[in-house]
Write a protein that holds these residues in place. Structure first.
Motif, short mmCIF file in Angstrom:
data_model
loop_
_atom_site.label_atom_id
_atom_site.label_comp_id
_atom_site.label_asym_id
_atom_site.label_seq_id
_atom_site.Cartn_x
_atom_site.Cartn_y
_atom_site.Cartn_z
N TYR A 59 0.76 -1.20 -0.06
CA TYR A 59 -0.11 0.07 -0.05
C TYR A 59 0.85 1.15 0.13
O TYR A 59 1.89 1.43 0.66
CB TYR A 59 -0.94 0.08 1.20
N GLN A 60 0.49 2.30 -0.89
CA GLN A 60 1.38 3.56 -0.96
C GLN A 60 0.55 4.47 -0.10
O GLN A 60 -0.53 4.76 -0.46
CB GLN A 60 1.26 3.93 -2.33
N GLN A 61 1.31 5.19 0.64
CA GLN A 61 0.69 6.35 1.56
C GLN A 61 0.27 7.41 0.67
O GLN A 61 1.15 7.97 -0.14
CB GLN A 61 1.99 6.75 2.59
N PRO A 62 -0.82 8.09 0.83
CA PRO A 62 -1.00 9.36 0.08
C PRO A 62 -0.15 10.46 0.63
O PRO A 62 0.16 10.33 1.81
CB PRO A 62 -2.59 9.51 0.61
N ARG A 63 -0.20 11.43 -0.20
CA ARG A 63 0.56 12.60 0.36
C ARG A 63 0.13 13.76 1.21
O ARG A 63 -1.24 13.60 0.96
CB ARG A 63 1.31 13.17 -1.04
N LEU A 64 0.82 14.24 2.05
CA LEU A 64 0.27 15.13 2.94
C LEU A 64 -0.22 16.43 2.10
O LEU A 64 0.46 16.82 1.17
CB LEU A 64 1.15 15.31 3.90
N MET A 65 -1.35 17.26 2.72
CA MET A 65 -1.77 18.44 2.01
C MET A 65 -1.70 19.46 3.41
O MET A 65 -2.04 18.94 4.40
CB MET A 65 -2.86 18.44 1.46
N SER A 66 -1.75 20.65 3.23
CA SER A 66 -2.07 21.58 4.02
C SER A 66 -3.21 21.79 4.67
O SER A 66 -4.01 21.43 4.02
CB SER A 66 -1.48 23.15 3.38
N LEU A 67 -3.54 21.88 5.83
CA LEU A 67 -4.76 22.08 6.74
C LEU A 67 -5.44 23.40 6.29
O LEU A 67 -4.63 24.55 6.59
CB LEU A 67 -4.25 21.75 8.14
N GLU A 68 -6.51 23.26 6.22
CA GLU A 68 -7.30 24.70 6.01
C GLU A 68 -7.66 25.12 7.60
O GLU A 68 -8.00 26.39 7.70
CB GLU A 68 -8.78 24.46 5.46
N LEU A 69 -7.49 24.06 8.28
CA LEU A 69 -7.86 24.75 10.12
C LEU A 69 -6.85 25.68 10.19
O LEU A 69 -7.34 26.69 11.20
CB LEU A 69 -7.83 23.44 10.96
N ASP A 70 -5.68 25.85 9.82
CA ASP A 70 -4.56 26.71 10.28
C ASP A 70 -4.60 27.96 9.37
O ASP A 70 -4.06 28.85 9.61
CB ASP A 70 -3.30 26.09 10.23
N ARG A 71 -5.70 28.17 8.55
CA ARG A 71 -5.78 29.35 7.55
C ARG A 71 -6.99 30.16 7.96
O ARG A 71 -7.78 29.74 8.62
CB ARG A 71 -5.92 28.91 5.96
N PRO A 72 -6.99 31.44 7.94
CA PRO A 72 -8.03 32.29 8.19
C PRO A 72 -9.33 31.80 7.21
O PRO A 72 -9.04 31.47 6.11
CB PRO A 72 -7.76 33.64 7.66
N ARG A 73 -10.41 31.56 7.92
CA ARG A 73 -11.80 30.89 7.16
C ARG A 73 -12.11 31.89 6.22
O ARG A 73 -12.09 33.14 6.49
CB ARG A 73 -12.61 30.64 8.12
N ALA A 74 -12.43 31.59 4.91
CA ALA A 74 -12.95 32.46 3.94
C ALA A 74 -14.30 32.70 4.26
O ALA A 74 -14.97 32.18 4.82
CB ALA A 74 -12.89 31.70 2.60
N SER A 75 -14.60 34.27 3.96
CA SER A 75 -15.67 34.77 4.08
C SER A 75 -16.84 34.02 3.34
O SER A 75 -16.43 33.91 2.15
CB SER A 75 -15.94 36.21 4.04
N ILE A 76 -18.05 33.86 3.69
CA ILE A 76 -19.23 33.38 3.00
C ILE A 76 -19.97 34.30 2.31
O ILE A 76 -20.85 35.02 3.02
CB ILE A 76 -19.98 32.35 3.62
N GLY A 77 -20.12 34.52 1.02
CA GLY A 77 -20.75 35.63 0.34
C GLY A 77 -22.24 35.11 -0.05
O GLY A 77 -22.57 33.94 0.03
N HIS A 78 -23.13 35.94 -0.10
CA HIS A 78 -24.55 35.56 -0.68
C HIS A 78 -24.43 34.56 -1.76
O HIS A 78 -25.43 33.83 -1.82
CB HIS A 78 -25.46 36.54 -0.78
N GLY A 79 -23.69 34.79 -2.74
CA GLY A 79 -23.59 34.08 -3.76
C GLY A 79 -23.11 32.74 -3.64
O GLY A 79 -23.10 31.68 -4.52
N ASP A 80 -22.47 32.33 -2.29
CA ASP A 80 -21.77 31.10 -2.03
C ASP A 80 -22.59 30.33 -1.23
O ASP A 80 -22.44 29.22 -1.13
CB ASP A 80 -20.39 31.34 -1.05
#
Length: 779
Positions: free
Chosen positions: A468-489
Motif C-alpha cells: 500500500y502506498q501512503q497518500p501525500r500530505l496536504m496543508s490543513l485549512e484549519l490553520d488558515r483564516p476562514r474564507a468569508s461566505i458571500g451571498h452567492g456562495d
C-alpha cells in the motif's frame, strides 16, 4: 519536661516470677533520677524521625481525603485523576519503526488459502457469526463486487456461501499479518484482517458492510460515488452540498436532520448535541472527487444508540421502520466538522484504506465510532473529507439487545474526543508517522490504551508490507483564516419532516394514550397504500400530504395532471384516474389493500379502525355522493352518452361481472358516485385491473367507472357500507361557509376542503389535531 528513652524490647516470653520489691524500688529510682537528655532540636529530630514521618503521612492522608470529598469540588478530583493518568501514560512506549525497512508479506499459495491468486478492485467485507441469511446471499450477488466474509470463534466451522470468499480463524492466522496477534477471537473487529486481505488482492474500493444489510436496488454504484475522478479533473466533477463552516464552534452535526429525521440521532453523536434539531440556514459547496470516506444511511433500523433504542422502542408492538429522504442531496463535511461513521454501511476509497483499522482496546459498540472520528481527523491531512449519502441499505429490526454498558465509552468520552481531535496538530513528515502520532496522543488522553498504539504500528506496517502506498500530505485549512461566505456562495435546502418515532414510553413500560393510538393506526394501515389524486397545485402540497398521511400508511402515491419527478408525482387525468390504478397495484404487490383519496376529501383515519379490510368500501350509503340517474328522457347529453358507454361495457363483461352488476342496478339507470374515496382490498385487485382492461380506450368518466366496477366485483350487501356511511359530504356551500364550521373529528372523512399552500395545510392540521393530537408536532 524530661524526654524519656525508648522503652526496652518486650521479651518473647513473660518472666515466671515477679521481681523482688527492693529491686523494683531501686529500678524506679534509677529511672526517675537518670540524667536528662539534650534538648538540642536536631538531635531530637534525628532520634524521632520515624515518628515525625508517620505523623506527616497521616496528616497528609487526612487532608487529601477531606480535599477530594469536599462538596462540589470536582476540580480536585480531576487534578488527582490527571496526575494518576500522567503516571500511567509515562509507561506507554512509543513504537520505533523503520518505515523504509518493513519486509513484504510473502504471498501464500492456493494450498494455504483458497483464492490466493484472485484479484478484484471492488470488495464487500463483512463479519459473520452465523450461517448466511437471505440478506447476505443478496450481498454476494451484487454485480461487480466480491464478497469477503471474516469468521470468528462463533462462526460455524462449515460456513460457506456460493460467490463469497470465507476466511476462517486458521486461514487468518496463516496470512502473516502482524495485526492478527492483537485481535480478539470473538469480535467483529477481526474484519481488520479482511480489509488487509482485500487490499492485498487488488482492492481500490471497499464497502464496509453488515451481514444484515440489503442494498437498495442491489446496486452500490447507484447510491455511492464508487468512481472518483482524479485530482486534476476534480473541478470538472459535479459539486456537493457542504455544511457551512460559518460557526467555528460547531464541530459535530447530526446528518439525519438533513435527510428528514430530526428526532433521530446516530450512534456516536454526543448526547449534548441531540437537542440541536434545526435545519441548516444555508449550505456551501465543494468540488466532488475527494470524498474518500462515504457514509450511507440505513432505512428500517438505522445506526442508533441504546439510549434512542430503549426510549423509543414500543416493546412487543412493532419493530422500527424508519425511513430517510432518498431525494435529499448528499452532503459533505468541511474540515473542522465531524459526523459519526459506522462499520456497516460505509465506502472507503484507496486513499483512506489506512482508516479501516478497528481499535481493539475499546468495546465493540464503540470501536467503529472511535475509528470514524480518528479517520476523519487524519483525512484532513491529505485534503480529503467525509460525505453522507441518502439511504443505501435496509436493515430489519431484529435487535435482541442494545447493551448500554458497551456504549458507555461513547456517551462519556466522545464529546471530549471530538474537541481533542479538532485541536490536535502534528509536524511529522509522513502520513503514517502522523497516524501513529495521533494514536499515541489518544492513548495519552485515555481514549484508548497502549494496546491500540501497538496495534496501529502493526496495522501500518502490514499496509506497507502488502504494497500500500501512503497518500501525500496536504496543508490543513484549519490553520488558515476562514474564507468569508458571500451571498452567492450559499445554497438552500429545506429538509423534509418525515414520519418518525416519538417518545412514548412511560416508567411502567406502557405507552401513553397518544402514542398508543398512533401505533394502533399504523398497525392497521401500515400495509395499505394510499393513492391520492391532487389538483394542479401539487408542487405546493405534495410534501404536506406525504407528511400528514405517510405517518400512517405504507406509502403515499400521488397522481396529478401536473407530474413532477422531483416530488415523485405521477401523471394522471382525473376524468380517467381509475386507469392508472393497475400500475400502482403492480408496484406494491405485497400491499394489503389500496385506498383512493382526492385531495379535497380529508381523511380522519382514526375513525376507520373498525372497517373490514377484506371488503370494498365506498360511499354508497351517502346520498349526496352516490346518485342513481335515469337516462330515459334525460336532457343531459353527458348522462345519456355515459349511460350508453356503461351498457356497451357491461355487455362485454364476463358472466360473473355482468351478473353481479345487473343484480344491483336497473335498466335505464346510471349510477354516479363522487368517488373521492374508496377502498380496494387485495383480493379484488385482479378483478379491478381486468375491468380496466375491458374499458380500454373508451372515455368513461371516473365518477361512472368506479361505481360500475365496484358493483361488478361484488354486491352492495357485501360492501362494508358502514365504513364510510358517516362521511360529511357538503355539495352546496355558500361563500360564508367555513370549513371549520362543518369539519368534525368524529366522521371518517369530510368533503370538501381545498389545500392550496402551506398556510392552508397548517389550518387543516390544527383542526385535525382534535382527533390526532400528535399532528401538532408537524407544524
Amino acid at each position: 519536661m524530661l524526654v524519656q528513652d525508648r522503652a526496652p524490647a518486650v521479651p518473647s516470653k513473660p518472666s515466671s516470677s515477679p521481681l523482688p520489691s527492693t529491686i523494683m524500688h531501686h529500678h524506679n529510682l534509677h529511672r526517675r533520677f537518670s540524667p536528662a537528655k539534650s534538648l538540642d532540636f536536631s538531635t531530637w529530630a534525628s532520634e524521632n524521625l520515624y515518628k515525625i514521618l508517620a505523623v506527616c503521612f497521616l496528616a497528609a492522608g487526612v487532608a487529601a481525603l477531606f480535599f477530594l470529598r469536599s462538596a462540589g469540588d470536582t476540580a480536585a478530583l480531576l487534578c488527582f485523576e490527571k496526575s494518576t493518568s500522567a503516571s500511567a501514560v509515562a509507561r506507554i512506549a512509543y513504537p520505533q519503526i523503520d518505515w523504509y525497512a518493513v519486509p513484504p508479506v510473502k504471498p501464500l499459495g492456493p494450498s494455504a488459502v483458497p483464492f490466493a491468486s484472485f484479484r478484484s478492485e471492488r470488495w464487500i467485507v463483512v463479519s459473520v457469526s452465523v450461517y448466511p441469511a437471505d440478506s447476505l446471499r443478496a450481498l454476494a450477488r451484487v454485480k461487480g463486487w466480491q464478497l469477503l466474509a471474516v469468521g470468528n470463534s462463533a462462526t460455524p466451522p462449515d460456513w460457506s456461501l456460493k460467490g463469497a470468499i470465507f476466511l476462517s480463524l486458521d486461514q487468518q492466522a496463516s496470512l502473516g499479518f502482524r495485526t492478527v496477534d492483537f485481535l480478539p477471537y470473538h469480535s467483529y473487529v477481526r474484519k481488520s484482517v479482511g480489509y488487509l486481505f482485500a487490499i492485498q488482492h487488488g482492492a481500490k474500493v471497499i464497502f464496509d458492510a453488515d451481514d444484515r444489510a440489503e442494498v437498495l436496488g442491489g446496486d452500490l454504484g447507484r447510491h455511492f460515488d464508487v468512481d472518483l475522478v482524479g485530482e486534476a479533473a476534480a473541478a470538472k466533477h459535479p459539486v456537493l452540498f457542504q455544511y457551512s463552516h460559518a460557526d467555528p464552534n460547531r464541530t459535530v452535526v447530526n446528518p439525519y436532520i438533513h435527510f428528514g429525521q430530526r428526532s433521530v440521532w446516530p450512534r456516536g453523536l454526543p448526547l449534548e448535541n441531540v437537542g440541536e434539531v434545526g435545519h441548516e440556514e444555508f449550505y456551501t459547496e465543494v468540488f466532488s472527487g475527494r470524498q474518500f470516506i462515504q457514509q450511507g444511511l440505513s432505512n428500517g433500523l438505522p445506526d442508533v444508540d441504546s439510549v434512542f433504542y430503549f426510549t423509543r422502542k414500543s416493546s412487543g408492538l412493532e419493530t422500527f421502520d424508519i425511513r430517510f429522504d432518498e431525494d435529499a442531496p448528499k452532503v459533505a463535511l468541511p474540515q473542522g466538522m465531524m459526523v459519526p461513521v459506522n462499520s456497516f454501511n460505509t465506502i472507503f476509497h484507496t486513499q483512506a484504506f489506512w482508516g479501516l483499522m478497528l481499535p481493539v482496546s475499546v468495546s465493540s459498540m464503540a470501536s467503529d465510532v472511535l475509528r470514524g472520528y480518528w479517520a476523519q481527523r487524519i483525512l484532513w491531512e491529505i485534503g480529503g473529507f467525509v460525505a453522507v449519502y441518502p439511504p443505501t441499505i435496509h436493515r430489519l429490526d431484529k435487535a435482541e439487545s442494545y447493551p448500554f454498558a458497551e456504549e458507555k465509552d461513547l456517551h462519556v468520552n466522545v464529546g471530549r474526543l471530538i474537541k481533542f481531535l479538532v485541536s490536535w496538530r502534528s509536524s511529522r513528515r509522513t502520513l503514517f508517522e502522523r497516524i501513529l502520532h495521533l494514536s499515541y496522543a489518544m492513548a495519552e488522553e485515555g481514549f484508548w490504551t497502549e494496546q491500540d498504539v501497538q496495534f496501529t504500528a502493526a496495522w501500518l506496517q502490514d499496509l506497507l508490507a502488502i504494497g500500500y502506498q501512503q497518500p501525500r500530505l496536504m496543508s490543513l485549512e484549519l490553520d488558515r483564516p476562514r474564507a468569508s461566505i458571500g451571498h452567492g456562495d450559499t445554497r438552500e435546502f429545506i429538509p423534509k419532516k418525515l414520519p418518525s418515532v416519538h417518545l412514548g414510553v412511560e416508567e411502567v413500560g406502557t405507552v401513553n394514550y397518544e402514542i398508543g393510538n398512533l401505533i394502533r393506526w399504523r398497525k392497521y394501515f401500515g400495509n395499505v397504500v394510499l393513492i391520492m389524486y391532487c389538483s394542479p397545485l401539487v408542487d405546493r402540497t405534495a410534501l404536506e400530504w406525504r407528511l400528514l398521511y405517510g405517518r400512517i400508511f405504507k406509502t403515499v402515491v400521488i397522481l396529478s395532471e401536473q407530474s413532477n419527478s422531483d416530488l415523485a408525482v405521477e401523471y394522471g387525468q382525473f376524468a380517467e384516474a381509475y386507469k392508472y390504478l393497475p400500475k400502482v397495484f403492480n408496484k406494491f404487490q405485497e400491499a394489503e389493500g389500496f385506498l383512493f383519496l382526492q385531495d379535497d376529501m380529508i381523511l380522519n383515519y382514526w375513525n376507520l379502525l373498525q372497517a373490514d379490510k377484506m371488503k370494498l368500501w365506498t360511499t354508497n350509503k351517502v346520498p349526496a355522493s352516490w346518485v342513481s340517474v335515469s337516462t330515459e328522457g334525460n336532457d343531459s347529453e353527458w348522462h345519456v352518452s355515459q349511460g350508453n358507454l356503461v351498457k356497451k361495457i357491461v355487455d362485454n363483461f364476463p358472466v360473473h361481472f355482468q351478473t353481479s352488476y345487473k343484480e344491483s342496478t336497473s335498466d335505464g339507470r346510471l349510477i354516479i358516485c363522487g368517488s373521492e374515496i374508496f377502498y380496494i382490498p387485495r383480493r379484488f385487485v385482479t378483478d379491478f385491473s381486468d375491468l380496466v382492461g375491458i374499458v380500454g380506450d373508451l372515455r368513461i368518466h371516473h365518477k361512472v367507472a368506479v361505481p360500475m366496477f365496484l358493483l361488478a366485483m361484488d354486491t352492495p350487501e357485501n360492501f362494508d357500507s358502514s365504513a364510510l356511511e358517516k362521511v360529511v359530504y357538503k355539495t352546496h356551500l355558500t361563500a360564508n361557509d367555513s370549513f371549520t364550521n362543518y369539519y368534525t373529528a368524529q366522521a371518517p372523512a369530510v368533503y370538501p376542503l381545498k389545500v392550496h399552500n402551506e398556510y392552508d395545510f397548517i389550518k387543516l392540521i390544527r383542526v385535525m389535531a382534535s382527533g390526532d393530537p400528535l399532528l401538532t408536532e408537524l407544524v
